[in-house]
Write a protein that holds these residues in place. Structure first.
Motif, PDB file in Angstrom:
ATOM      1  N   ASN A   1      13.166  -1.216  -1.900  1.00  0.00           N
ATOM      2  CA  ASN A   1      12.410  -0.546  -0.847  1.00  0.00           C
ATOM      3  C   ASN A   1      12.249   0.936  -1.156  1.00  0.00           C
ATOM      4  N   LEU A   2      13.300   1.564  -1.657  1.00  0.00           N
ATOM      5  CA  LEU A   2      13.225   2.981  -2.015  1.00  0.00           C
ATOM      6  C   LEU A   2      12.279   3.219  -3.192  1.00  0.00           C
ATOM      7  N   ALA A   3      12.091   2.198  -4.006  1.00  0.00           N
ATOM      8  CA  ALA A   3      11.203   2.340  -5.164  1.00  0.00           C
ATOM      9  C   ALA A   3       9.779   2.692  -4.732  1.00  0.00           C
ATOM     10  N   GLN A   4       9.397   2.275  -3.527  1.00  0.00           N
ATOM     11  CA  GLN A   4       8.052   2.595  -3.042  1.00  0.00           C
ATOM     12  C   GLN A   4       7.871   4.108  -2.953  1.00  0.00           C
ATOM     13  N   ILE A   5       8.919   4.820  -2.636  1.00  0.00           N
ATOM     14  CA  ILE A   5       8.838   6.277  -2.493  1.00  0.00           C
ATOM     15  C   ILE A   5       8.457   6.942  -3.813  1.00  0.00           C
ATOM     16  N   ILE A   6       8.818   6.316  -4.915  1.00  0.00           N
ATOM     17  CA  ILE A   6       8.480   6.867  -6.227  1.00  0.00           C
ATOM     18  C   ILE A   6       6.963   6.967  -6.411  1.00  0.00           C
ATOM     19  N   TYR A   7       6.221   6.113  -5.711  1.00  0.00           N
ATOM     20  CA  TYR A   7       4.768   6.130  -5.809  1.00  0.00           C
ATOM     21  C   TYR A   7       4.117   7.166  -4.893  1.00  0.00           C
ATOM     22  N   PHE A   8       4.896   7.831  -4.074  1.00  0.00           N
ATOM     23  CA  PHE A   8       4.329   8.790  -3.133  1.00  0.00           C
ATOM     24  C   PHE A   8       3.620   9.972  -3.788  1.00  0.00           C
ATOM     25  N   PRO A   9       3.999  10.431  -4.982  1.00  0.00           N
ATOM     26  CA  PRO A   9       3.190  11.486  -5.603  1.00  0.00           C
ATOM     27  C   PRO A   9       1.724  11.080  -5.778  1.00  0.00           C
ATOM     28  N   ILE A  10       1.470   9.810  -6.030  1.00  0.00           N
ATOM     29  CA  ILE A  10       0.084   9.333  -6.121  1.00  0.00           C
ATOM     30  C   ILE A  10      -0.596   9.505  -4.762  1.00  0.00           C
ATOM     31  N   LEU A  11       0.122   9.150  -3.707  1.00  0.00           N
ATOM     32  CA  LEU A  11      -0.420   9.290  -2.357  1.00  0.00           C
ATOM     33  C   LEU A  11      -0.666  10.764  -2.022  1.00  0.00           C
ATOM     34  N   PHE A  12       0.284  11.616  -2.352  1.00  0.00           N
ATOM     35  CA  PHE A  12       0.114  13.046  -2.075  1.00  0.00           C
ATOM     36  C   PHE A  12      -1.065  13.617  -2.857  1.00  0.00           C
ATOM     37  N   TRP A  13      -1.234  13.175  -4.105  1.00  0.00           N
ATOM     38  CA  TRP A  13      -2.395  13.601  -4.897  1.00  0.00           C
ATOM     39  C   TRP A  13      -3.678  13.217  -4.169  1.00  0.00           C
ATOM     40  N   ALA A  14      -3.720  11.971  -3.681  1.00  0.00           N
ATOM     41  CA  ALA A  14      -4.927  11.497  -2.985  1.00  0.00           C
ATOM     42  C   ALA A  14      -5.176  12.296  -1.716  1.00  0.00           C
ATOM     43  N   ILE A  15      -4.124  12.607  -0.983  1.00  0.00           N
ATOM     44  CA  ILE A  15      -4.288  13.383   0.250  1.00  0.00           C
ATOM     45  C   ILE A  15      -4.883  14.753  -0.063  1.00  0.00           C
ATOM     46  N   ILE A  16      -4.449  15.342  -1.170  1.00  0.00           N
ATOM     47  CA  ILE A  16      -4.924  16.678  -1.541  1.00  0.00           C
ATOM     48  C   ILE A  16      -6.306  16.633  -2.183  1.00  0.00           C
ATOM     49  N   LYS A  17      -6.497  15.750  -3.154  1.00  0.00           N
ATOM     50  CA  LYS A  17      -7.729  15.741  -3.953  1.00  0.00           C
ATOM     51  C   LYS A  17      -8.837  14.829  -3.415  1.00  0.00           C
ATOM     52  N   SER A  18      -8.452  13.768  -2.736  1.00  0.00           N
ATOM     53  CA  SER A  18      -9.441  12.795  -2.259  1.00  0.00           C
ATOM     54  C   SER A  18      -8.994  12.234  -0.909  1.00  0.00           C
ATOM     55  N   PRO A  19      -9.029  13.066   0.126  1.00  0.00           N
ATOM     56  CA  PRO A  19      -8.462  12.676   1.423  1.00  0.00           C
ATOM     57  C   PRO A  19      -9.001  11.368   2.007  1.00  0.00           C
ATOM     58  N   HIS A  20     -10.258  11.062   1.756  1.00  0.00           N
ATOM     59  CA  HIS A  20     -10.821   9.815   2.280  1.00  0.00           C
ATOM     60  C   HIS A  20     -10.259   8.579   1.577  1.00  0.00           C
ATOM     61  N   ASP A  21      -9.731   8.763   0.379  1.00  0.00           N
ATOM     62  CA  ASP A  21      -9.177   7.639  -0.369  1.00  0.00           C
ATOM     63  C   ASP A  21      -7.672   7.471  -0.176  1.00  0.00           C
ATOM     64  N   ALA A  22      -7.024   8.409   0.496  1.00  0.00           N
ATOM     65  CA  ALA A  22      -5.566   8.364   0.645  1.00  0.00           C
ATOM     66  C   ALA A  22      -5.111   7.081   1.332  1.00  0.00           C
ATOM     67  N   ILE A  23      -5.826   6.644   2.353  1.00  0.00           N
ATOM     68  CA  ILE A  23      -5.456   5.422   3.065  1.00  0.00           C
ATOM     69  C   ILE A  23      -5.521   4.211   2.138  1.00  0.00           C
ATOM     70  N   ILE A  24      -6.474   4.212   1.225  1.00  0.00           N
ATOM     71  CA  ILE A  24      -6.609   3.114   0.260  1.00  0.00           C
ATOM     72  C   ILE A  24      -5.421   3.113  -0.694  1.00  0.00           C
ATOM     73  N   PHE A  25      -5.079   4.299  -1.220  1.00  0.00           N
ATOM     74  CA  PHE A  25      -3.929   4.410  -2.113  1.00  0.00           C
ATOM     75  C   PHE A  25      -2.662   3.922  -1.415  1.00  0.00           C
ATOM     76  N   PHE A  26      -2.465   4.376  -0.184  1.00  0.00           N
ATOM     77  CA  PHE A  26      -1.256   4.028   0.553  1.00  0.00           C
ATOM     78  C   PHE A  26      -1.185   2.525   0.825  1.00  0.00           C
ATOM     79  N   ALA A  27      -2.299   1.925   1.206  1.00  0.00           N
ATOM     80  CA  ALA A  27      -2.316   0.492   1.480  1.00  0.00           C
ATOM     81  C   ALA A  27      -2.058  -0.318   0.203  1.00  0.00           C
ATOM     82  N   ILE A  28      -2.619   0.110  -0.911  1.00  0.00           N
ATOM     83  CA  ILE A  28      -2.382  -0.591  -2.184  1.00  0.00           C
ATOM     84  C   ILE A  28      -0.920  -0.461  -2.598  1.00  0.00           C
TER      85      ILE A  28
END
Length: 182
Positions: A85-112
């Motif tokens: 379960n904690l391993a999911q947190i390792i992917y959060f930099p991808i989510l943070f990148w999306a929030i910063i660079k492509s805010p409309h796509d962040a929800i897609i990244f997070f759901a994937i």
């Protein structure tokens, strides 16, 4: 054979992690409501992140209600579930990148990320539904994200809620079958 017995014990006592999945349904339902709101996408993304703070306490409460033992301290693989379960947190930099660079796509990244992180639980709980639903969630969300083209983003979390419910029903069936064989 002994390993399968240990994994099936995890599956039965932990009820295939259904308490955590039910909490995820609540969180992703909240996220759906957030994305229905007529507010700026950056605000939606911030509220989306804040809503995830409810996950662990909600999962503990639901697990207690359904009498699922998620700690499994006497099982040699018991702590592995927490690490997965904690391993999911390792992917959060991808989510943070999306929030910063492509805010409309962040929800897609997070759901994937959310859908894909369920895959190793197939091995952990010896449960085929995780093996099948994790890639289905990821691929369906990806294609939906391509189709939506930044509009009606509330369909992303709503779709994940529906897919989570399907996974829960299938996992409950798997749990019942294993319980009856015990």
């Amino acid at each position: 054979m002994e390993l399968n017995k240990i994994r099936n014990e995890l599956s039965i006592k932990g009820k295939n992690g259904i308490g955590f999945l039910l909490a995820a349904v609540v969180i992703w339902s909240i996220i759906t409501i957030i994305f229905f709101q007529q507010i700026e996408i950056k605000q939606k993304n911030i509220f989306m992140l804040f809503s995830t703070g409810l996950m662990f306490p909600l999962a503990l409460a639901i697990s207690t209600l359904i009498k699922a033992d998620w700690k499994l301290e006497n099982n040699p693989l018991g702590s592995l579930g927490s690490y997965l379960n904690l391993a999911q947190i390792i992917y959060f930099p991808i989510l943070f990148w999306a929030i910063i660079k492509s805010p409309h796509d962040a929800i897609i990244f997070f759901a994937i990320i959310t859908g894909a992180h369920f895959f190793p639980y197939g091995w952990f709980y010896n449960a085929r539904p995780f093996y099948i639903m994790a890639p289905i969630m990821s691929v369906v969300i990806m294609f939906l994200g391509l189709y939506l083209n930044g509009e009606n983003l509330w369909l992303i979390p709503l779709t994940l809620v529906i897919l989570l419910v399907v996974a829960i029903l299938w996992l409950r069936f798997d749990y019942k079958n294993k319980s009856n064989l015990k």
